[in-house]
Write a protein that holds these residues in place. Structure first.
Motif: not given
Length: 144
Positions: A32-35
């Motif tokens: 998951r990439s950071p927002a």
């Protein structure tokens, strides 16, 4: 035509459905990439202050040839002459003298980055989206 399990058409007649391989079967993993972060917004005054600070830093980097953290009048005048030459313009020493007088109002002979910033605030009185009305009027008078 003979239809067997190796035939692509076999799936149409086969009584049990085929399932596609899952992501874990294939060994694919996802991280998951950071927002995404939205840039911080600046007030109008902060943006103008940032502009003057960048102008002072650029002038310091350009004119402070001996890198002592102070710009002397000779260094400033030499820097302005180099800028004029780079831009194929005549070197206006009178205008440069007036600018220097604004940058060094106490006639100390040299200025630091903070003093450059204060001087540029006087020389370039800007606000967001337009030039200060007085500065714009002075520009129009110079052209006529």
């Amino acid at each position: 035509m003979k239809i067997g399990s190796d035939s692509s058409i076999y799936g149409l007649f086969s009584p049990k459905p085929r399932t596609a391989p899952s992501i874990t079967d294939e060994g694919i993993s996802f991280t998951r990439s950071p927002a995404p972060q939205t840039p911080t917004t600046q007030s109008d005054q902060e943006a103008v202050s940032d502009f003057h600070a960048r102008m002072a830093k650029q002038s310091m980097d350009w004119a402070d040839t001996n890198k002592d953290g102070r710009v002397t009048k000779a260094e400033f005048m030499d820097g302005q002459a180099r800028l004029a030459q780079m831009n194929d313009r005549p070197n206006d020493t009178e205008a440069n003298e007036r600018r220097w007088a604004t940058l060094d109002p106490h006639d100390s002979g040299s200025v630091g980055e903070g003093e450059l910033r204060e001087g540029y605030e006087k020389i370039l009185p800007v606000s967001i989206g337009h030039l200060d009305a007085g500065y714009a009027q002075r520009l129009s008078l110079k052209r006529s």
